[in-house]
Design a protein around this motif. Structure first.
Motif, short mmCIF file in Angstrom:
data_model
loop_
_atom_site.label_atom_id
_atom_site.label_comp_id
_atom_site.label_asym_id
_atom_site.label_seq_id
_atom_site.Cartn_x
_atom_site.Cartn_y
_atom_site.Cartn_z
N ALA A 32 0.82 -1.21 0.00
CA ALA A 32 0.00 0.00 0.00
C ALA A 32 0.85 1.26 0.00
CB ALA A 32 -0.95 0.00 1.19
N VAL A 33 1.91 1.28 0.80
CA VAL A 33 2.78 2.46 0.87
C VAL A 33 3.52 2.65 -0.45
CG1 VAL A 33 4.86 3.38 1.96
CG2 VAL A 33 3.05 2.42 3.37
N LEU A 34 4.08 1.58 -0.98
CA LEU A 34 4.79 1.69 -2.27
C LEU A 34 3.84 2.03 -3.40
CD1 LEU A 34 7.34 -1.27 -2.01
CD2 LEU A 34 7.75 1.18 -1.70
N GLY A 35 2.63 1.50 -3.37
CA GLY A 35 1.63 1.82 -4.39
C GLY A 35 1.22 3.28 -4.35
N ALA A 36 1.01 3.81 -3.15
CA ALA A 36 0.65 5.23 -3.02
C ALA A 36 1.78 6.13 -3.50
CB ALA A 36 0.29 5.54 -1.57
N PHE A 37 3.03 5.76 -3.17
CA PHE A 37 4.14 6.57 -3.65
C PHE A 37 4.30 6.45 -5.16
CE2 PHE A 37 8.59 7.41 -4.66
CZ PHE A 37 8.69 8.69 -4.15
N ALA A 38 4.09 5.27 -5.71
CA ALA A 38 4.19 5.10 -7.17
C ALA A 38 3.11 5.91 -7.88
CB ALA A 38 4.07 3.62 -7.53
N LEU A 39 1.92 5.95 -7.32
CA LEU A 39 0.87 6.78 -7.91
C LEU A 39 1.23 8.26 -7.84
CD1 LEU A 39 -2.35 5.01 -6.59
CD2 LEU A 39 -1.58 5.16 -8.96
N ALA A 40 1.80 8.69 -6.72
CA ALA A 40 2.22 10.09 -6.58
C ALA A 40 3.32 10.43 -7.56
CB ALA A 40 2.67 10.36 -5.16
N TRP A 41 4.29 9.53 -7.70
CA TRP A 41 5.39 9.79 -8.63
C TRP A 41 4.89 9.83 -10.08
CZ3 TRP A 41 7.78 6.84 -12.51
CH2 TRP A 41 8.98 7.36 -12.97
N THR A 42 3.98 8.92 -10.42
CA THR A 42 3.41 8.91 -11.77
C THR A 42 2.62 10.18 -12.05
OG1 THR A 42 3.27 6.51 -11.67
CG2 THR A 42 1.95 7.60 -13.35
N ALA A 43 1.82 10.60 -11.08
CA ALA A 43 1.05 11.83 -11.26
C ALA A 43 1.97 13.03 -11.39
CB ALA A 43 0.10 12.02 -10.09
N LEU A 52 7.02 16.72 -6.06
CA LEU A 52 6.78 15.36 -5.60
C LEU A 52 6.29 15.33 -4.15
CD1 LEU A 52 6.90 12.36 -6.26
CD2 LEU A 52 9.29 12.37 -5.56
N PHE A 53 6.74 16.29 -3.34
CA PHE A 53 6.30 16.29 -1.94
C PHE A 53 4.79 16.50 -1.84
CE2 PHE A 53 5.27 18.56 1.99
CZ PHE A 53 5.68 17.61 2.91
N ALA A 54 4.26 17.45 -2.59
CA ALA A 54 2.82 17.72 -2.52
C ALA A 54 2.00 16.54 -3.01
CB ALA A 54 2.49 18.96 -3.35
N THR A 55 2.40 15.93 -4.11
CA THR A 55 1.65 14.78 -4.61
C THR A 55 1.79 13.58 -3.67
OG1 THR A 55 3.51 14.17 -6.04
CG2 THR A 55 1.73 15.46 -7.03
N SER A 56 2.96 13.43 -3.06
CA SER A 56 3.14 12.34 -2.10
C SER A 56 2.27 12.55 -0.86
CB SER A 56 4.60 12.23 -1.67
OG SER A 56 5.40 11.91 -2.75
N LEU A 57 2.18 13.78 -0.42
CA LEU A 57 1.34 14.09 0.74
C LEU A 57 -0.13 13.82 0.44
CD1 LEU A 57 1.31 15.24 3.61
CD2 LEU A 57 0.99 17.50 2.59
N VAL A 58 -0.60 14.27 -0.70
CA VAL A 58 -1.99 14.03 -1.09
C VAL A 58 -2.25 12.54 -1.23
CG1 VAL A 58 -3.66 14.34 -2.96
CG2 VAL A 58 -2.32 16.27 -2.17
N SER A 59 -1.37 11.84 -1.89
CA SER A 59 -1.55 10.41 -2.10
C SER A 59 -1.51 9.63 -0.79
CB SER A 59 -0.46 9.90 -3.05
OG SER A 59 -0.63 8.55 -3.31
N GLY A 60 -0.60 9.98 0.09
CA GLY A 60 -0.49 9.28 1.37
C GLY A 60 -1.69 9.51 2.27
N VAL A 61 -2.15 10.74 2.36
CA VAL A 61 -3.32 11.04 3.19
C VAL A 61 -4.56 10.35 2.63
CG1 VAL A 61 -4.86 12.90 3.93
CG2 VAL A 61 -2.39 13.17 4.13
N ALA A 62 -4.69 10.35 1.32
CA ALA A 62 -5.84 9.69 0.70
C ALA A 62 -5.78 8.18 0.88
CB ALA A 62 -5.91 10.03 -0.78
#
Length: 106
Positions: A32-43, A52-62
């Motif tokens: 789940a953690v790696l998937g959320a980070f991969a989605l953030a990196w892809t976005a 990347l920090f903002a997308t990682s934060l949004v992805s992780g919280v979601a």
């Protein structure tokens, strides 16, 4: 003398679900953690590397919110399976889409 943990299962040639669970106890959380980070990196890559920090934060919280919805609110799954991982990644995708749709473009 009482049997040791896993001794009866090894004699019978069958693994109990508890024994199997202890071997991969945190694999679903890691996925789940790696998937959320991969989605953030892809976005972040698809939108022109704006942060990347903002997308990682949004992805992780979601992802945490998706876990909470699946486990605590709707009670469709438990932490024993991988179903909640799909819920958390789906919530991450929805939040990333909303983030890029409604963010402030200066």
């Amino acid at each position: 003398m009482p049997a040791k943990l896993g001794e009866i299962e090894s004699v019978l040639g069958v693994e109990a679900s508890q024994v199997r669970r202890t071997r991969l106890q945190y694999a679903d959380i890691v996925v789940a953690v790696l998937g959320a980070f991969a989605l953030a990196w892809t976005a972040d890559q698809l939108t022109g590397r704006r942060g990347l920090f903002a997308t990682s934060l949004v992805s992780g919280v979601a992802a945490v919110a998706g876990w909470f919805l699946a486990i605590r609110v709707f009670a469709v799954t438990t932490m024993d399976g991988f179903t909640w991982v799909g819920w958390s990644l789906a919530a991450s995708v929805i939040a990333l889409a909303a983030f890029f749709l409604f963010r402030n473009k200066r």
